[in-house]
Design a protein around this motif. Structure first.
Motif, PDB file in Angstrom:
ATOM      1  N   CYS A   1       3.791  10.150   2.862  1.00  0.00           N
ATOM      2  CA  CYS A   1       4.778  11.141   2.444  1.00  0.00           C
ATOM      3  C   CYS A   1       5.609  11.524   3.656  1.00  0.00           C
ATOM      4  N   TRP A   2       6.928  11.386   3.525  1.00  0.00           N
ATOM      5  CA  TRP A   2       7.803  11.623   4.668  1.00  0.00           C
ATOM      6  C   TRP A   2       9.121  12.259   4.216  1.00  0.00           C
ATOM      7  N   PRO A   3       9.794  12.964   5.111  1.00  0.00           N
ATOM      8  CA  PRO A   3      11.027  13.671   4.732  1.00  0.00           C
ATOM      9  C   PRO A   3      12.148  12.699   4.344  1.00  0.00           C
TER      10      PRO A   3
ATOM     11  N   MET B   1      -0.386  -6.779  10.153  1.00  0.00           N
ATOM     12  CA  MET B   1       0.010  -5.374  10.370  1.00  0.00           C
ATOM     13  C   MET B   1       1.443  -5.171   9.890  1.00  0.00           C
ATOM     14  N   THR B   2       1.821  -3.910   9.798  1.00  0.00           N
ATOM     15  CA  THR B   2       3.210  -3.601   9.464  1.00  0.00           C
ATOM     16  C   THR B   2       4.089  -3.803  10.700  1.00  0.00           C
ATOM     17  N   HIS B   3       5.378  -3.914  10.456  1.00  0.00           N
ATOM     18  CA  HIS B   3       6.321  -4.042  11.581  1.00  0.00           C
ATOM     19  C   HIS B   3       6.178  -2.857  12.518  1.00  0.00           C
ATOM     20  N   GLY B   4       6.161  -1.660  11.934  1.00  0.00           N
ATOM     21  CA  GLY B   4       6.075  -0.427  12.723  1.00  0.00           C
ATOM     22  C   GLY B   4       7.453   0.122  13.041  1.00  0.00           C
ATOM     23  N   HIS B   5       7.515   1.416  13.159  1.00  0.00           N
ATOM     24  CA  HIS B   5       8.801   2.090  13.409  1.00  0.00           C
ATOM     25  C   HIS B   5       8.546   3.513  13.896  1.00  0.00           C
ATOM     26  N   ARG B   6       9.606   4.151  14.302  1.00  0.00           N
ATOM     27  CA  ARG B   6       9.583   5.607  14.401  1.00  0.00           C
ATOM     28  C   ARG B   6      10.750   6.089  13.550  1.00  0.00           C
TER      29      ARG B   6
ATOM     30  N   VAL C   1       2.752 -10.609   3.787  1.00  0.00           N
ATOM     31  CA  VAL C   1       1.840  -9.835   4.646  1.00  0.00           C
ATOM     32  C   VAL C   1       1.620  -8.444   4.053  1.00  0.00           C
ATOM     33  N   TYR C   2       2.691  -7.791   3.614  1.00  0.00           N
ATOM     34  CA  TYR C   2       2.498  -6.490   2.976  1.00  0.00           C
ATOM     35  C   TYR C   2       3.619  -6.181   1.995  1.00  0.00           C
ATOM     36  N   ARG C   3       3.285  -5.258   1.087  1.00  0.00           N
ATOM     37  CA  ARG C   3       4.249  -4.769   0.091  1.00  0.00           C
ATOM     38  C   ARG C   3       4.299  -3.247   0.170  1.00  0.00           C
ATOM     39  N   VAL C   4       5.459  -2.706  -0.146  1.00  0.00           N
ATOM     40  CA  VAL C   4       5.610  -1.247  -0.177  1.00  0.00           C
ATOM     41  C   VAL C   4       6.277  -0.882  -1.499  1.00  0.00           C
ATOM     42  N   TRP C   5       5.713   0.115  -2.179  1.00  0.00           N
ATOM     43  CA  TRP C   5       6.342   0.714  -3.357  1.00  0.00           C
ATOM     44  C   TRP C   5       6.605   2.164  -2.977  1.00  0.00           C
TER      45      TRP C   5
ATOM     46  N   GLY D   1      14.703   8.643   7.888  1.00  0.00           N
ATOM     47  CA  GLY D   1      15.248   7.343   8.269  1.00  0.00           C
ATOM     48  C   GLY D   1      14.228   6.538   9.071  1.00  0.00           C
ATOM     49  N   HIS D   2      14.603   5.322   9.445  1.00  0.00           N
ATOM     50  CA  HIS D   2      13.690   4.436  10.178  1.00  0.00           C
ATOM     51  C   HIS D   2      14.401   3.789  11.354  1.00  0.00           C
ATOM     52  N   ASP D   3      13.712   3.725  12.475  1.00  0.00           N
ATOM     53  CA  ASP D   3      14.213   3.029  13.655  1.00  0.00           C
ATOM     54  C   ASP D   3      13.209   1.925  13.971  1.00  0.00           C
TER      55      ASP D   3
ATOM     56  N   ALA E   1       8.167  14.251  10.844  1.00  0.00           N
ATOM     57  CA  ALA E   1       6.756  13.858  10.804  1.00  0.00           C
ATOM     58  C   ALA E   1       6.435  13.117   9.500  1.00  0.00           C
ATOM     59  N   GLU E   2       5.171  12.737   9.332  1.00  0.00           N
ATOM     60  CA  GLU E   2       4.761  11.988   8.139  1.00  0.00           C
ATOM     61  C   GLU E   2       3.252  12.118   7.949  1.00  0.00           C
ATOM     62  N   PHE E   3       2.807  12.098   6.682  1.00  0.00           N
ATOM     63  CA  PHE E   3       1.376  12.004   6.362  1.00  0.00           C
ATOM     64  C   PHE E   3       1.062  10.601   5.874  1.00  0.00           C
ATOM     65  N   TYR E   4      -0.104  10.079   6.278  1.00  0.00           N
ATOM     66  CA  TYR E   4      -0.669   8.877   5.676  1.00  0.00           C
ATOM     67  C   TYR E   4      -2.035   9.266   5.098  1.00  0.00           C
ATOM     68  N   GLY E   5      -2.411   8.630   4.003  1.00  0.00           N
ATOM     69  CA  GLY E   5      -3.745   8.799   3.430  1.00  0.00           C
ATOM     70  C   GLY E   5      -4.252   7.451   2.957  1.00  0.00           C
TER      71      GLY E   5
ATOM     72  N   ALA F   1       5.830   6.690  17.255  1.00  0.00           N
ATOM     73  CA  ALA F   1       5.965   5.414  16.538  1.00  0.00           C
ATOM     74  C   ALA F   1       4.643   5.089  15.851  1.00  0.00           C
ATOM     75  N   HIS F   2       4.712   4.467  14.674  1.00  0.00           N
ATOM     76  CA  HIS F   2       3.505   4.197  13.898  1.00  0.00           C
ATOM     77  C   HIS F   2       3.525   2.817  13.256  1.00  0.00           C
ATOM     78  N   ARG F   3       2.340   2.201  13.281  1.00  0.00           N
ATOM     79  CA  ARG F   3       2.138   0.852  12.723  1.00  0.00           C
ATOM     80  C   ARG F   3       0.725   0.825  12.181  1.00  0.00           C
TER      81      ARG F   3
ATOM     82  N   LEU G   1       3.509   3.843  -1.268  1.00  0.00           N
ATOM     83  CA  LEU G   1       2.217   3.153  -1.187  1.00  0.00           C
ATOM     84  C   LEU G   1       2.454   1.830  -0.471  1.00  0.00           C
ATOM     85  N   THR G   2       1.647   1.559   0.544  1.00  0.00           N
ATOM     86  CA  THR G   2       1.733   0.283   1.265  1.00  0.00           C
ATOM     87  C   THR G   2       0.427  -0.477   1.056  1.00  0.00           C
ATOM     88  N   GLU G   3       0.540  -1.777   0.811  1.00  0.00           N
ATOM     89  CA  GLU G   3      -0.638  -2.632   0.679  1.00  0.00           C
ATOM     90  C   GLU G   3      -0.487  -3.802   1.649  1.00  0.00           C
TER      91      GLU G   3
HETATM   92  C1  S6P Z   1       7.816   5.223   5.891  1.00  0.00           C
HETATM   93  C2  S6P Z   1       6.347   4.926   5.998  1.00  0.00           C
HETATM   94  C3  S6P Z   1       5.846   3.663   5.274  1.00  0.00           C
HETATM   95  C4  S6P Z   1       6.308   2.331   5.927  1.00  0.00           C
HETATM   96  C5  S6P Z   1       5.546   1.140   5.345  1.00  0.00           C
HETATM   97  C6  S6P Z   1       5.959  -0.202   5.934  1.00  0.00           C
HETATM   98  O1  S6P Z   1       8.206   6.205   6.815  1.00  0.00           O
HETATM   99  O2  S6P Z   1       5.924   4.947   7.346  1.00  0.00           O
HETATM  100  O3  S6P Z   1       6.219   3.682   3.933  1.00  0.00           O
HETATM  101  O4  S6P Z   1       7.687   2.152   5.786  1.00  0.00           O
HETATM  102  O5  S6P Z   1       4.176   1.320   5.577  1.00  0.00           O
HETATM  103  O6  S6P Z   1       5.977  -0.181   7.333  1.00  0.00           O
HETATM  104  P1  S6P Z   1       7.293  -0.558   8.135  1.00  0.00           P
HETATM  105  O7  S6P Z   1       6.962  -0.340   9.577  1.00  0.00           O
HETATM  106  O8  S6P Z   1       7.624  -1.981   7.802  1.00  0.00           O
HETATM  107  O9  S6P Z   1       8.367   0.381   7.632  1.00  0.00           O
END
Ligand code: S6P
Ligand code: ZN
Length: 170
Positions: free
Chosen positions: A135-137, A68-73, A33-37, A141-143, A80-84, A119-121, A54-56
């Protein structure tokens, strides 16, 4: 480069996330479904550092619900975090601690600031892989508990061939 990492998420690892359990059971659990580098230039937990990723997300759906991604906070809640967005079309689904859910449209060039505690997905609503950088601190960590299939209070479903952001009771 030290600290470079990658992971892939298969359908079978996203059990309970999608609403249509019957459609989910009929699909190949090995489908990616998705890959993350991502790059961790400093050890996880380091205060003051940053990670870059980078997420694809592949195009596709489980029943009428887009991939979609699993999602987390973040485990450290105020981080906080930036997405582009670089390629594709999608929706960033957000939910704050009061239970309010909303979304931001993602398209090439769109920038998104995700406040701490939110929380973001990400949902791929297009026909091509959706790519976004993040880009995140380094101590965020991830919950993942919040998104155990429920917890976002909203779903992005294909209705009459178009994506529709739908609030739910979950
Ligand atoms: C990390 C950032 C992303 C996600 C990635 C996968 O804070 O938000 O790199 O880890 O998009 O999503 P998920 O919900 O499986 O971590
Ligand atoms: Zn995050």
């Amino acid at each position: 480069m030290p600290g470079l990492r990658s992971s892939e998420k298969k359908l079978g690892q996203l059990s309970g996330i999608f609403r249509d359990a019957q459609a989910f059971r009929g699909m190949d659990p090995d489908t990616i479904v998705y890959r993350v580098w991502w790059w961790e230039p400093v050890p996880g937990g380091t205060e003051g550092g940053l990670f870059w990723g980078l997420t694809e997300i592949q195009p596709g759906s489980v029943g009428d619900e887009y991939y979609m991604t699993h999602g987390h906070r973040h485990a450290v809640l105020d981080r906080a975090e930036f997405y582009g967005t670089t390629v594709g079309e999608g929706m960033l689904v957000l939910r704050d601690e009061s239970g309010r859910s909303w979304f931001e449209a993602m398209k090439p060039g769109s920038l998104h600031y995700i406040s701490g505690r939110v929380a973001h997905r990400v949902v791929n609503t297009g026909d091509v892989p959706l790519r976004f950088v993040a880009c995140w601190p380094s101590d965020a960590g991830h919950d993942y508990q919040i998104a155990g299939g429920k917890g976002f209070g909203a779903r992005v479903l294909r209705q009459n061939g178009k994506p529709s952001f739908t609030l739910t009771e979950e």
